[in-house]
Scaffold this motif. Structure first.
Motif, PDB file in Angstrom:
ATOM      1  N   ARG A  81      -4.752   5.226  -3.274  1.00 19.56           N
ATOM      2  CA  ARG A  81      -6.025   5.057  -2.563  1.00 19.56           C
ATOM      3  C   ARG A  81      -6.039   3.757  -1.767  1.00 19.56           C
ATOM      4  O   ARG A  81      -6.518   3.711  -0.640  1.00 19.56           O
ATOM      5  N   ALA A  82      -5.532   2.683  -2.370  1.00 20.55           N
ATOM      6  CA  ALA A  82      -5.510   1.396  -1.684  1.00 20.55           C
ATOM      7  C   ALA A  82      -4.611   1.460  -0.455  1.00 20.55           C
ATOM      8  O   ALA A  82      -4.958   0.926   0.605  1.00 20.55           O
ATOM      9  N   LYS A  83      -3.478   2.111  -0.584  1.00 22.28           N
ATOM     10  CA  LYS A  83      -2.559   2.244   0.545  1.00 22.28           C
ATOM     11  C   LYS A  83      -3.208   3.053   1.661  1.00 22.28           C
ATOM     12  O   LYS A  83      -3.134   2.700   2.836  1.00 22.28           O
ATOM     13  N   SER A  84      -3.863   4.147   1.295  1.00 16.29           N
ATOM     14  CA  SER A  84      -4.526   4.991   2.280  1.00 16.29           C
ATOM     15  C   SER A  84      -5.648   4.233   2.985  1.00 16.29           C
ATOM     16  O   SER A  84      -5.801   4.326   4.199  1.00 16.29           O
ATOM     17  N   ALA A  85      -6.426   3.471   2.227  1.00 13.89           N
ATOM     18  CA  ALA A  85      -7.525   2.694   2.815  1.00 13.89           C
ATOM     19  C   ALA A  85      -6.984   1.629   3.766  1.00 13.89           C
ATOM     20  O   ALA A  85      -7.546   1.403   4.839  1.00 13.89           O
ATOM     21  N   ALA A  86      -5.883   0.992   3.390  1.00 14.41           N
ATOM     22  CA  ALA A  86      -5.297  -0.038   4.252  1.00 14.41           C
ATOM     23  C   ALA A  86      -4.764   0.573   5.540  1.00 14.41           C
ATOM     24  O   ALA A  86      -4.926   0.003   6.625  1.00 14.41           O
ATOM     25  N   GLU A  87      -4.138   1.736   5.437  1.00 15.46           N
ATOM     26  CA  GLU A  87      -3.621   2.412   6.635  1.00 15.46           C
ATOM     27  C   GLU A  87      -4.764   2.838   7.551  1.00 15.46           C
ATOM     28  O   GLU A  87      -4.680   2.690   8.766  1.00 15.46           O
ATOM     29  N   THR A  88      -5.833   3.346   6.972  1.00 16.40           N
ATOM     30  CA  THR A  88      -6.984   3.768   7.760  1.00 16.40           C
ATOM     31  C   THR A  88      -7.630   2.567   8.450  1.00 16.40           C
ATOM     32  O   THR A  88      -7.982   2.632   9.626  1.00 16.40           O
ATOM     33  N   GLU A  89      -7.778   1.467   7.711  1.00 14.68           N
ATOM     34  CA  GLU A  89      -8.376   0.255   8.278  1.00 14.68           C
ATOM     35  C   GLU A  89      -7.513  -0.295   9.409  1.00 14.68           C
ATOM     36  O   GLU A  89      -8.025  -0.719  10.448  1.00 14.68           O
ATOM     37  N   ALA A  90      -6.199  -0.267   9.237  1.00 14.93           N
ATOM     38  CA  ALA A  90      -5.290  -0.765  10.276  1.00 14.93           C
ATOM     39  C   ALA A  90      -5.363   0.118  11.518  1.00 14.93           C
ATOM     40  O   ALA A  90      -5.374  -0.383  12.652  1.00 14.93           O
ATOM     41  N   ALA A  91      -5.447   1.425  11.325  1.00 12.28           N
ATOM     42  CA  ALA A  91      -5.541   2.344  12.456  1.00 12.28           C
ATOM     43  C   ALA A  91      -6.865   2.151  13.190  1.00 12.28           C
ATOM     44  O   ALA A  91      -6.904   2.175  14.429  1.00 12.28           O
ATOM     45  N   ASP A  92      -7.944   1.938  12.468  1.00  8.45           N
ATOM     46  CA  ASP A  92      -9.249   1.701  13.089  1.00  8.45           C
ATOM     47  C   ASP A  92      -9.251   0.386  13.871  1.00  8.45           C
ATOM     48  O   ASP A  92      -9.793   0.304  14.972  1.00  8.45           O
ATOM     49  N   ALA A  93      -8.646  -0.651  13.290  1.00  2.00           N
ATOM     50  CA  ALA A  93      -8.601  -1.951  13.956  1.00  2.00           C
ATOM     51  C   ALA A  93      -7.754  -1.879  15.223  1.00  2.00           C
ATOM     52  O   ALA A  93      -8.064  -2.513  16.226  1.00  2.00           O
ATOM     53  N   GLU A  94      -6.695  -1.089  15.169  1.00  2.00           N
ATOM     54  CA  GLU A  94      -5.828  -0.935  16.339  1.00  2.00           C
ATOM     55  C   GLU A  94      -6.531  -0.156  17.441  1.00  2.00           C
ATOM     56  O   GLU A  94      -6.419  -0.482  18.623  1.00  2.00           O
ATOM     57  N   ALA A  95      -7.297   0.853  17.072  1.00  2.00           N
ATOM     58  CA  ALA A  95      -7.987   1.685  18.054  1.00  2.00           C
ATOM     59  C   ALA A  95      -9.163   0.936  18.689  1.00  2.00           C
ATOM     60  O   ALA A  95      -9.397   1.048  19.884  1.00  2.00           O
ATOM     61  N   PRO A  97     -10.339  -2.841  18.588  1.00  2.00           N
ATOM     62  CA  PRO A  97     -10.203  -4.212  18.081  1.00  2.00           C
ATOM     63  C   PRO A  97     -11.515  -4.989  18.044  1.00  2.00           C
ATOM     64  O   PRO A  97     -11.691  -5.852  17.206  1.00  2.00           O
ATOM     65  N   LYS A  98     -12.467  -4.707  18.920  1.00  2.00           N
ATOM     66  CA  LYS A  98     -13.729  -5.453  18.924  1.00  2.00           C
ATOM     67  C   LYS A  98     -14.688  -4.987  17.841  1.00  2.00           C
ATOM     68  O   LYS A  98     -15.514  -5.755  17.364  1.00  2.00           O
ATOM     69  N   THR A  99     -14.594  -3.723  17.433  1.00  2.00           N
ATOM     70  CA  THR A  99     -15.525  -3.185  16.441  1.00  2.00           C
ATOM     71  C   THR A  99     -14.869  -3.027  15.082  1.00  2.00           C
ATOM     72  O   THR A  99     -15.345  -2.274  14.253  1.00  2.00           O
ATOM     73  N   ALA A 100     -13.797  -3.732  14.845  1.00  2.00           N
ATOM     74  CA  ALA A 100     -13.104  -3.616  13.568  1.00  2.00           C
ATOM     75  C   ALA A 100     -13.999  -4.137  12.445  1.00  2.00           C
ATOM     76  O   ALA A 100     -14.749  -5.090  12.608  1.00  2.00           O
ATOM     77  N   THR A 101     -13.899  -3.503  11.302  1.00  2.00           N
ATOM     78  CA  THR A 101     -14.697  -3.914  10.149  1.00  2.00           C
ATOM     79  C   THR A 101     -14.091  -5.156   9.533  1.00  2.00           C
ATOM     80  O   THR A 101     -12.898  -5.407   9.652  1.00  2.00           O
ATOM     81  N   PRO A 102     -14.898  -5.978   8.850  1.00  2.00           N
ATOM     82  CA  PRO A 102     -14.358  -7.173   8.213  1.00  2.00           C
ATOM     83  C   PRO A 102     -13.409  -6.803   7.080  1.00  2.00           C
ATOM     84  O   PRO A 102     -13.479  -5.702   6.535  1.00  2.00           O
ATOM     85  N   THR A 103     -12.549  -7.708   6.726  1.00  2.00           N
ATOM     86  CA  THR A 103     -11.601  -7.445   5.651  1.00  2.00           C
ATOM     87  C   THR A 103     -12.335  -7.365   4.329  1.00  2.00           C
ATOM     88  O   THR A 103     -13.474  -7.804   4.199  1.00  2.00           O
ATOM     89  N   LYS A 104     -11.655  -6.842   3.335  1.00  2.00           N
ATOM     90  CA  LYS A 104     -12.271  -6.697   2.022  1.00  2.00           C
ATOM     91  C   LYS A 104     -12.640  -8.049   1.443  1.00  2.00           C
ATOM     92  O   LYS A 104     -13.648  -8.212   0.799  1.00  2.00           O
ATOM     93  N   GLN A 105     -11.820  -9.060   1.685  1.00  2.00           N
ATOM     94  CA  GLN A 105     -12.083 -10.370   1.126  1.00  2.00           C
ATOM     95  C   GLN A 105     -13.380 -10.955   1.671  1.00  2.00           C
ATOM     96  O   GLN A 105     -14.219 -11.423   0.920  1.00  2.00           O
ATOM     97  N   SER A 106     -13.575 -10.894   2.980  1.00  2.00           N
ATOM     98  CA  SER A 106     -14.805 -11.448   3.543  1.00  2.00           C
ATOM     99  C   SER A 106     -16.012 -10.606   3.165  1.00  2.00           C
ATOM    100  O   SER A 106     -17.098 -11.132   2.964  1.00  2.00           O
ATOM    101  N   ALA A 107     -15.824  -9.301   3.040  1.00  2.00           N
ATOM    102  CA  ALA A 107     -16.931  -8.446   2.625  1.00  2.00           C
ATOM    103  C   ALA A 107     -17.331  -8.762   1.194  1.00  2.00           C
ATOM    104  O   ALA A 107     -18.517  -8.804   0.868  1.00  2.00           O
ATOM    105  N   SER A 108     -16.369  -9.011   0.321  1.00  3.67           N
ATOM    106  CA  SER A 108     -16.713  -9.317  -1.060  1.00  3.67           C
ATOM    107  C   SER A 108     -17.382 -10.683  -1.155  1.00  3.67           C
ATOM    108  O   SER A 108     -18.245 -10.899  -1.987  1.00  3.67           O
ATOM    109  N   ARG A 109     -16.982 -11.618  -0.296  1.00  4.80           N
ATOM    110  CA  ARG A 109     -17.634 -12.926  -0.312  1.00  4.80           C
ATOM    111  C   ARG A 109     -19.092 -12.823   0.100  1.00  4.80           C
ATOM    112  O   ARG A 109     -19.965 -13.422  -0.506  1.00  4.80           O
ATOM    113  N   SER A 110     -19.367 -12.057   1.160  1.00  5.87           N
ATOM    114  CA  SER A 110     -20.749 -11.928   1.602  1.00  5.87           C
ATOM    115  C   SER A 110     -21.573 -11.187   0.560  1.00  5.87           C
ATOM    116  O   SER A 110     -22.738 -11.481   0.356  1.00  5.87           O
ATOM    117  N   ARG A 111     -20.981 -10.238  -0.114  1.00  6.32           N
ATOM    118  CA  ARG A 111     -21.677  -9.498  -1.149  1.00  6.32           C
ATOM    119  C   ARG A 111     -21.993 -10.427  -2.319  1.00  6.32           C
ATOM    120  O   ARG A 111     -23.059 -10.366  -2.909  1.00  6.32           O
TER     121      ARG A 111
END
Length: 89
Positions: A37-51, A53-67
């Motif tokens: 699941r983690a590998k799939s999520a990372a691949e999906t996130e990388a593909a979204d960021a590549e497609a 780049p301006k609307t890419a979601t924040p990384t998990k680390q920054s999201a967990s910090r804000s949470r």
């Protein structure tokens, strides 16, 4: 064919599978699924960021910090006991 819980264990100990290796096998399978699941999520996130780049979601680390900053202490509301008690019939 999948081994049943009440079948003899595959290790040859003479114990039932549920008493010998079931917990270890379940933990191993769970870890494999989590890694997939983690590998799939990372691949999906990388593909979204590549497609996009301006609307890419924040990384998990920054999201967990804000949470962590926004979530306050969890308080439990105390409730008074029910003043009316019924007699057993």
């Amino acid at each position: 064919m999948k081994i049943g819980r009440n079948d003899p264990c595959h290790c040859g100990s003479g114990k039932k599978y549920k008493k010998c290796h079931e917990a270890a096998d379940a933990a191993k399978e769970s870890a494999e699924l989590a890694a997939a699941r983690a590998k799939s999520a990372a691949e999906t996130e990388a593909a979204d960021a590549e497609a996009n780049p301006k609307t890419a979601t924040p990384t998990k680390q920054s999201a967990s910090r804000s949470r962590a900053r926004t979530s306050g202490p969890k308080t439990r509301i105390a409730t008074a006991p029910n003043p009316v008690r019924r007699k057993a019939v």
